[in-house]
Motif scaffolding. Structure first.
Motif, PDB file in Angstrom:
ATOM      1  N   GLY A 110      -1.796  23.903  33.789  1.00  0.00           N
ATOM      2  CA  GLY A 110      -3.075  24.501  34.158  1.00  0.00           C
ATOM      3  C   GLY A 110      -4.172  23.454  34.201  1.00  0.00           C
ATOM      4  N   GLU A 111      -5.336  23.778  33.639  1.00  0.00           N
ATOM      5  CA  GLU A 111      -6.477  22.863  33.667  1.00  0.00           C
ATOM      6  C   GLU A 111      -6.229  21.595  32.851  1.00  0.00           C
ATOM      7  N   ASP A 112      -5.310  21.654  31.902  1.00  0.00           N
ATOM      8  CA  ASP A 112      -5.009  20.461  31.098  1.00  0.00           C
ATOM      9  C   ASP A 112      -4.378  19.352  31.931  1.00  0.00           C
ATOM     10  N   ALA A 113      -3.895  19.690  33.121  1.00  0.00           N
ATOM     11  CA  ALA A 113      -3.320  18.665  33.993  1.00  0.00           C
ATOM     12  C   ALA A 113      -4.375  17.664  34.441  1.00  0.00           C
ATOM     13  N   HIS A 114      -5.658  18.068  34.376  1.00  0.00           N
ATOM     14  CA  HIS A 114      -6.747  17.185  34.798  1.00  0.00           C
ATOM     15  C   HIS A 114      -7.181  16.233  33.689  1.00  0.00           C
ATOM     16  N   LEU A 115      -6.561  16.349  32.526  1.00  0.00           N
ATOM     17  CA  LEU A 115      -6.896  15.467  31.413  1.00  0.00           C
ATOM     18  C   LEU A 115      -6.004  14.231  31.433  1.00  0.00           C
ATOM     19  N   ASP A 116      -6.567  13.131  30.989  1.00  0.00           N
ATOM     20  CA  ASP A 116      -5.796  11.900  30.872  1.00  0.00           C
ATOM     21  C   ASP A 116      -4.747  12.073  29.780  1.00  0.00           C
ATOM     22  N   ALA A 117      -3.498  11.756  30.093  1.00  0.00           N
ATOM     23  CA  ALA A 117      -2.406  11.970  29.144  1.00  0.00           C
ATOM     24  C   ALA A 117      -2.538  11.101  27.901  1.00  0.00           C
ATOM     25  N   GLU A 118      -3.331  10.025  27.976  1.00  0.00           N
ATOM     26  CA  GLU A 118      -3.470   9.124  26.834  1.00  0.00           C
ATOM     27  C   GLU A 118      -4.749   9.371  26.048  1.00  0.00           C
ATOM     28  N   THR A 119      -5.871   9.574  26.748  1.00  0.00           N
ATOM     29  CA  THR A 119      -7.160   9.696  26.067  1.00  0.00           C
ATOM     30  C   THR A 119      -7.573  11.137  25.812  1.00  0.00           C
ATOM     31  N   GLY A 120      -7.028  12.078  26.580  1.00  0.00           N
ATOM     32  CA  GLY A 120      -7.433  13.469  26.438  1.00  0.00           C
ATOM     33  C   GLY A 120      -8.730  13.791  27.154  1.00  0.00           C
ATOM     34  N   LYS A 121      -9.345  12.794  27.788  1.00  0.00           N
ATOM     35  CA  LYS A 121     -10.569  13.021  28.555  1.00  0.00           C
ATOM     36  C   LYS A 121     -10.209  13.283  30.016  1.00  0.00           C
ATOM     37  N   LYS A 122     -11.222  13.569  30.833  1.00  0.00           N
ATOM     38  CA  LYS A 122     -10.955  13.794  32.247  1.00  0.00           C
ATOM     39  C   LYS A 122     -10.312  12.556  32.858  1.00  0.00           C
ATOM     40  N   HIS A 123      -9.258  12.788  33.617  1.00  0.00           N
ATOM     41  CA  HIS A 123      -8.544  11.663  34.209  1.00  0.00           C
ATOM     42  C   HIS A 123      -9.378  11.022  35.310  1.00  0.00           C
ATOM     43  N   LYS A 124      -9.331   9.697  35.376  1.00  0.00           N
ATOM     44  CA  LYS A 124     -10.087   8.953  36.372  1.00  0.00           C
ATOM     45  C   LYS A 124      -9.130   8.253  37.335  1.00  0.00           C
ATOM     46  N   CYS A 125      -9.602   8.089  38.557  1.00  0.00           N
ATOM     47  CA  CYS A 125      -8.824   7.376  39.567  1.00  0.00           C
ATOM     48  C   CYS A 125      -9.792   6.817  40.596  1.00  0.00           C
ATOM     49  N   ASP A 126      -9.517   5.621  41.068  1.00  0.00           N
ATOM     50  CA  ASP A 126     -10.339   4.990  42.095  1.00  0.00           C
ATOM     51  C   ASP A 126     -10.160   5.734  43.421  1.00  0.00           C
ATOM     52  N   SER A 127     -10.740   5.191  44.476  1.00  0.00           N
ATOM     53  CA  SER A 127     -10.609   5.810  45.800  1.00  0.00           C
ATOM     54  C   SER A 127      -9.185   5.731  46.324  1.00  0.00           C
ATOM     55  N   PHE A 128      -8.382   4.829  45.743  1.00  0.00           N
ATOM     56  CA  PHE A 128      -6.998   4.655  46.177  1.00  0.00           C
ATOM     57  C   PHE A 128      -6.041   5.043  45.057  1.00  0.00           C
ATOM     58  N   SER A 129      -5.004   5.758  45.421  1.00  0.00           N
ATOM     59  CA  SER A 129      -3.928   6.078  44.487  1.00  0.00           C
ATOM     60  C   SER A 129      -2.697   5.318  44.961  1.00  0.00           C
ATOM     61  N   THR A 130      -2.322   4.269  44.229  1.00  0.00           N
ATOM     62  CA  THR A 130      -1.277   3.367  44.710  1.00  0.00           C
ATOM     63  C   THR A 130      -0.135   3.249  43.712  1.00  0.00           C
ATOM     64  N   ALA A 131       1.001   2.795  44.228  1.00  0.00           N
ATOM     65  CA  ALA A 131       2.189   2.621  43.389  1.00  0.00           C
ATOM     66  C   ALA A 131       3.144   1.655  44.067  1.00  0.00           C
ATOM     67  N   PHE A 132       4.097   1.181  43.296  1.00  0.00           N
ATOM     68  CA  PHE A 132       5.213   0.441  43.867  1.00  0.00           C
ATOM     69  C   PHE A 132       6.116   1.452  44.575  1.00  0.00           C
ATOM     70  N   GLY A 133       6.841   0.991  45.567  1.00  0.00           N
ATOM     71  CA  GLY A 133       7.668   1.884  46.359  1.00  0.00           C
ATOM     72  C   GLY A 133       8.823   2.473  45.569  1.00  0.00           C
ATOM     73  N   GLU A 134       9.395   3.533  46.114  1.00  0.00           N
ATOM     74  CA  GLU A 134      10.544   4.169  45.482  1.00  0.00           C
ATOM     75  C   GLU A 134      11.707   3.180  45.409  1.00  0.00           C
ATOM     76  N   GLY A 135      12.321   3.085  44.248  1.00  0.00           N
ATOM     77  CA  GLY A 135      13.437   2.169  44.067  1.00  0.00           C
ATOM     78  C   GLY A 135      13.029   0.723  43.866  1.00  0.00           C
ATOM     79  N   GLN A 136      11.747   0.477  43.581  1.00  0.00           N
ATOM     80  CA  GLN A 136      11.255  -0.887  43.415  1.00  0.00           C
ATOM     81  C   GLN A 136      11.125  -1.274  41.936  1.00  0.00           C
ATOM     82  N   GLY A 137      12.008  -0.723  41.102  1.00  0.00           N
ATOM     83  CA  GLY A 137      11.963  -1.050  39.679  1.00  0.00           C
ATOM     84  C   GLY A 137      12.174  -2.527  39.414  1.00  0.00           C
TER      85      GLY A 137
END
Length: 338
Positions: A209-236
């Protein structure tokens, strides 16, 4: 391998430890020399200024470039010896297991010249297992893989949140004269709210629910820059090697973040993976600044262009004299993403 040569694992381990120790001593001496000489004149008067201009660049080069090169060389040797020892241990263990499966010499497997104890598939599986174990270790250190390797594309989009702006009494976005939502922008990019932390895992909104909007580490509202980026799938494996490269570049005050005990290391992908275009190793999204919403009121996402992108890694002390990876992610160049 000739009969006159035998690689002893214990000696390899000692040599690897010595190589890593040499690297640490070079870095320590470099840091001490830098702190004692930086900002100080090398002589007095007019002659001192001449010496300063002539000698200072040489000393600074020795302190920085040469010392770093020497330290990296020692670390590379150490890593190579570590890998060699591990491979020898694996081969010997495979031989021991094979011998235990046979009761006598008549049943034993006799290796011919050029034959391998482990087949290519076995070696590939072992390598894949080691990569997985290392990435799991990085997950325990921080949130790097959880936010920038593991998420699906939909999770990356959810992390961006929903466009926000002035609202009416019902909480709906006000519209302009053309009937389009009045969406807030900052620096040319869409401002958002209700961002979902990928660390919560898939389907976080449905589960939390609304708790999904909380940061999993700090418990505060989650923050993110204008870009949401990651390494590609299978790029471990790429993630693992990028971390290894970044750790080797942690460099005292030069990488320490202001008013913090953390270190920030920014580098080009080719520094970690070799020459070439590595943009295919990344993925990410941002909300189209010119057309944020589709006609059906869904969000209009654009894929990130990773031309000339860098990789940023953040480290914190691990309490044992080393560092743990807090996070690591690809950082796009804004001019290519407008």
């Amino acid at each position: 391998m000739s009969k006159g040569f035998r690689a002893h694992p214990d000696n390899l381990a000692k040599a690897a430890k010595d190589a890593h120790g040499h690297a640490e001593r070079v870095e320590r001496h470099s840091s001490n020399l830098d702190s004692k000489t930086r900002g100080r004149l090398l002589g007095k008067g007019r002659f001192g200024l001449v010496v300063e201009k002539a000698v200072r660049p040489i000393i600074d080069s020795m302190i920085t470039d040469m010392s770093k090169a020497m330290a990296r060389g020692h670390r590379s040797i150490g890593h190579g010896l570590d890998i060699t020892k591990k491979n020898i241990d694996d081969a010997e263990e495979a031989i021991r297991k094979n011998m235990r499966r046979h009761h006598d010499e008549r049943d034993a497997v006799h290796l011919k010249l050029g034959q391998r104890v482990l087949g290519e598939d076995d070696l590939r599986d072992k390598h894949k297992k080691r990569v997985g174990e290392r990435v799991d270790d990085l997950r325990r250190q921080g949130h790097g893989p959880q936010r920038h390797l593991d998420p699906t594309d939909d999770m990356l989009k959810d992390r961006l949140g929903t466009p926000t702006g002035p609202k009416d009494v019902n909480g709906d976005l006000l519209k302009d004269d053309d009937g389009n939502p009045r969406i807030a922008r900052q620096g040319g990019y869409v401002q958002t709210e209700n961002k979902i932390d990928p660390v919560h895992g898939p389907n976080a909104k449905e589960r939390l629910g609304e708790d999904a909007h909380l940061d999993a580490e700090t418990g505060k509202k989650h923050k993110c820059d204008s870009f949401s980026t990651a390494f590609g799938e299978g790029q471990g494996e790429a993630f693992m090697h990028a971390d290894e490269h970044a750790r080797g570049r942690i460099d005292g005050d030069r990488t320490r973040m202001p008013n913090s005990n953390r270190h920030e290391v920014v580098f080009s992908p080719e520094d970690a993976w070799g020459p070439g275009d590595h943009s295919h190793r990344f993925r990410g999204f941002y909300i189209d600044p010119d057309n944020p919403m589709n006609p059906d009121k869904s969000i209009n996402y654009k894929p990130v262009d990773f031309q000339q992108a860098k990789i940023k890694a953040i480290y914190a002390p691990d309490g044992n004299g080393g560092h743990k990876l807090v996070t690591m992610f690809p950082e796009p160049v804004r001019v290519f993403n407008r």
